[in-house]
Write a protein that holds these residues in place. Sequence first.
Motif, PDB file in Angstrom:
ATOM      1  N   PHE A 331       0.828  -1.209   0.000  1.00 11.89           N
ATOM      2  CA  PHE A 331       0.000   0.000   0.000  1.00 11.89           C
ATOM      3  C   PHE A 331       0.861   1.258   0.000  1.00 11.89           C
ATOM      4  O   PHE A 331       0.614   2.204  -0.756  1.00 11.89           O
ATOM      5  CB  PHE A 331      -0.927  -0.008   1.222  1.00 11.89           C
ATOM      6  N   MET A 332       1.904   1.279   0.844  1.00 11.14           N
ATOM      7  CA  MET A 332       2.798   2.430   0.893  1.00 11.14           C
ATOM      8  C   MET A 332       3.522   2.616  -0.434  1.00 11.14           C
ATOM      9  O   MET A 332       3.752   3.745  -0.878  1.00 11.14           O
ATOM     10  CB  MET A 332       3.824   2.251   2.014  1.00 11.14           C
ATOM     11  N   THR A 333       3.884   1.512  -1.087  1.00 12.75           N
ATOM     12  CA  THR A 333       4.566   1.588  -2.379  1.00 12.75           C
ATOM     13  C   THR A 333       3.677   2.223  -3.432  1.00 12.75           C
ATOM     14  O   THR A 333       4.089   3.142  -4.151  1.00 12.75           O
ATOM     15  CB  THR A 333       4.986   0.183  -2.835  1.00 12.75           C
ATOM     16  N   LEU A 334       2.442   1.733  -3.548  1.00 10.26           N
ATOM     17  CA  LEU A 334       1.508   2.271  -4.543  1.00 10.26           C
ATOM     18  C   LEU A 334       1.229   3.751  -4.286  1.00 10.26           C
ATOM     19  O   LEU A 334       1.198   4.555  -5.224  1.00 10.26           O
ATOM     20  CB  LEU A 334       0.204   1.468  -4.511  1.00 10.26           C
ATOM     21  N   LEU A 335       1.045   4.101  -3.027  1.00  3.03           N
ATOM     22  CA  LEU A 335       0.776   5.502  -2.674  1.00  3.03           C
ATOM     23  C   LEU A 335       1.956   6.389  -3.057  1.00  3.03           C
ATOM     24  O   LEU A 335       1.770   7.491  -3.605  1.00  3.03           O
ATOM     25  CB  LEU A 335       0.490   5.603  -1.180  1.00  3.03           C
ATOM     26  N   SER A 336       3.169   5.926  -2.796  1.00  3.56           N
ATOM     27  CA  SER A 336       4.361   6.724  -3.094  1.00  3.56           C
ATOM     28  C   SER A 336       4.585   6.848  -4.597  1.00  3.56           C
ATOM     29  O   SER A 336       4.973   7.916  -5.090  1.00  3.56           O
ATOM     30  CB  SER A 336       5.595   6.090  -2.439  1.00  3.56           C
ATOM     31  N   ILE A 337       4.342   5.767  -5.341  1.00  5.15           N
ATOM     32  CA  ILE A 337       4.530   5.814  -6.796  1.00  5.15           C
ATOM     33  C   ILE A 337       3.543   6.784  -7.424  1.00  5.15           C
ATOM     34  O   ILE A 337       3.902   7.588  -8.309  1.00  5.15           O
ATOM     35  CB  ILE A 337       4.377   4.405  -7.399  1.00  5.15           C
ATOM     36  N   VAL A 338       2.289   6.722  -7.003  1.00  7.70           N
ATOM     37  CA  VAL A 338       1.275   7.639  -7.540  1.00  7.70           C
ATOM     38  C   VAL A 338       1.642   9.087  -7.220  1.00  7.70           C
ATOM     39  O   VAL A 338       1.577   9.968  -8.085  1.00  7.70           O
ATOM     40  CB  VAL A 338      -0.110   7.290  -6.964  1.00  7.70           C
ATOM     41  N   ALA A 339       2.060   9.340  -5.960  1.00  6.37           N
ATOM     42  CA  ALA A 339       2.429  10.708  -5.573  1.00  6.37           C
ATOM     43  C   ALA A 339       3.657  11.173  -6.332  1.00  6.37           C
ATOM     44  O   ALA A 339       3.716  12.319  -6.808  1.00  6.37           O
ATOM     45  CB  ALA A 339       2.677  10.758  -4.065  1.00  6.37           C
ATOM     46  N   GLY A 340       4.665  10.296  -6.478  1.00  8.62           N
ATOM     47  CA  GLY A 340       5.879  10.678  -7.181  1.00  8.62           C
ATOM     48  C   GLY A 340       5.637  10.960  -8.647  1.00  8.62           C
ATOM     49  O   GLY A 340       6.179  11.924  -9.197  1.00  8.62           O
ATOM     50  N   ALA A 341       4.806  10.116  -9.290  1.00  6.60           N
ATOM     51  CA  ALA A 341       4.513  10.323 -10.722  1.00  6.60           C
ATOM     52  C   ALA A 341       3.705  11.593 -10.937  1.00  6.60           C
ATOM     53  O   ALA A 341       3.914  12.321 -11.925  1.00  6.60           O
ATOM     54  CB  ALA A 341       3.758   9.116 -11.267  1.00  6.60           C
ATOM     55  N   ALA A 342       2.782  11.889 -10.015  1.00  6.74           N
ATOM     56  CA  ALA A 342       1.942  13.081 -10.164  1.00  6.74           C
ATOM     57  C   ALA A 342       2.746  14.372  -9.951  1.00  6.74           C
ATOM     58  O   ALA A 342       2.466  15.395 -10.600  1.00  6.74           O
ATOM     59  CB  ALA A 342       0.786  13.014  -9.168  1.00  6.74           C
ATOM     60  N   LEU A 343       3.728  14.326  -9.077  1.00  6.90           N
ATOM     61  CA  LEU A 343       4.483  15.532  -8.757  1.00  6.90           C
ATOM     62  C   LEU A 343       5.734  15.705  -9.611  1.00  6.90           C
ATOM     63  O   LEU A 343       6.336  16.787  -9.620  1.00  6.90           O
ATOM     64  CB  LEU A 343       4.904  15.495  -7.282  1.00  6.90           C
ATOM     65  N   PHE A 344       6.137  14.669 -10.357  1.00  7.29           N
ATOM     66  CA  PHE A 344       7.434  14.683 -11.020  1.00  7.29           C
ATOM     67  C   PHE A 344       7.497  15.774 -12.097  1.00  7.29           C
ATOM     68  O   PHE A 344       6.554  16.001 -12.841  1.00  7.29           O
ATOM     69  CB  PHE A 344       7.724  13.330 -11.663  1.00  7.29           C
ATOM     70  N   SER A 345       8.637  16.434 -12.129  1.00  6.89           N
ATOM     71  CA  SER A 345       8.890  17.450 -13.149  1.00  6.89           C
ATOM     72  C   SER A 345      10.308  17.264 -13.678  1.00  6.89           C
ATOM     73  O   SER A 345      11.229  16.980 -12.914  1.00  6.89           O
ATOM     74  CB  SER A 345       8.722  18.845 -12.552  1.00  6.89           C
ATOM     75  N   TRP A 346      10.449  17.442 -14.983  1.00  7.78           N
ATOM     76  CA  TRP A 346      11.777  17.322 -15.577  1.00  7.78           C
ATOM     77  C   TRP A 346      12.661  18.524 -15.248  1.00  7.78           C
ATOM     78  O   TRP A 346      13.876  18.416 -15.176  1.00  7.78           O
ATOM     79  CB  TRP A 346      11.665  17.220 -17.106  1.00  7.78           C
ATOM     80  N   ASN A 347      12.044  19.682 -15.071  1.00  9.19           N
ATOM     81  CA  ASN A 347      12.807  20.921 -14.992  1.00  9.19           C
ATOM     82  C   ASN A 347      12.833  21.570 -13.622  1.00  9.19           C
ATOM     83  O   ASN A 347      13.785  22.253 -13.276  1.00  9.19           O
ATOM     84  CB  ASN A 347      12.239  21.940 -15.985  1.00  9.19           C
ATOM     85  N   LYS A 348      11.779  21.413 -12.801  1.00  8.53           N
ATOM     86  CA  LYS A 348      11.720  22.178 -11.549  1.00  8.53           C
ATOM     87  C   LYS A 348      11.256  21.338 -10.400  1.00  8.53           C
ATOM     88  O   LYS A 348      10.696  20.257 -10.591  1.00  8.53           O
ATOM     89  CB  LYS A 348      10.794  23.381 -11.720  1.00  8.53           C
TER      90      LYS A 348
END
Length: 348
Positions: A331-348
């Motif tokens: 559960f923690m893994t899925l939550l972290s992956i979703v949060a990381g993918a949603a927040l990820f930015s190439w530049n900032k």
Amino acid sequence: MSFKRLWAMFHARNIEFFRDWSALGWNFFFPFLIVAGFGMVFGGNDYTEYKVGVFPSQYEIIHSERTDLPLRFAETRYIRFIGFKSYENGIEKLKHHKIDFLVKAGSPSHEYWVSDSSPKGYIIEKIFKSSLLPDIKNIAEKKEIKGNEIRYIDWLFPGILAMNMMFSALWGVGYVVVRYRKMGVLKRLNATPLTAFEYLSSQVLSRIFILLFTLGVVWFGCDLVFHFKVAGSYFDLFIIFFTGGICLSAYGLVIAARGFSEEFTSGVVNFISWPMMFLSEVWFSLEGSPHWIKLIAKLFPLTHMLSAARKVMNDGATLSDVSPELAVLIFMTLLSIVAGAALFSWNK
């Protein structure tokens, strides 16, 4: 050597550091958090070095007037008395080195249990026996611990492995990705057909491979010296460490999602890893700590990974027995992956 050039670089670096409020803040704030955390876990002035289990008891943390033990022993300083409802609860904690000594309250023969491999238990046993003197009628009766006794090194070893995985995952994913962003590497990768999901997945898979490879080498090398006892299945242990490694790497993705300052990212990694290391029972048990401290510890993936690994290694548990811990890690893994993918930015 030009003193003028040296001074110019010295001055520029200091200005750069003091203008980075995030890095400056961590240098002041983080040490305070460490000191405050230790104070809360160990009770500030009421620091206790020895933990004595008492059964039967309706209280989790009991005071000297409630122990129903020899008065001189109950009033000994630096001993925390922890209550257990039954013998089974207490002996399990004793075998896992979460308490140092176990005694039956109200026993005419002063029955007690102690691990022969525990240095603290040896000291408490001496104190307990001396508290019964000079009354010759007060003779303590030492009881045998039933079942296989667990060495402290067997209890500690999974914690060392898990701690190494934690630092490698958080620094190897979180810090490295932020450094790539600051250097402009991510900006160049963004110009290629590579998607964010593909890039993040490659980072996690690479880190998992490195984590498990180093874990295997360390395990094999240490086992040659200490000959660890594994009561459960090696395959079950592999599944637990694999799941925990993915979860910790996913935490690293969240850190890497938006960070641009290496100094600030270093502070965030320390802010997550150090409390996790101390509250997840890597080095010592939280038995006898405030209840809310134990609740905070359950928020960390390292706590659940260690709990599952120790059950398999020391108690012979199966995957079905540790399914609650694995479910929390997933559960923690899925939550972290979703949060990381949603927040990820190439530049900032």
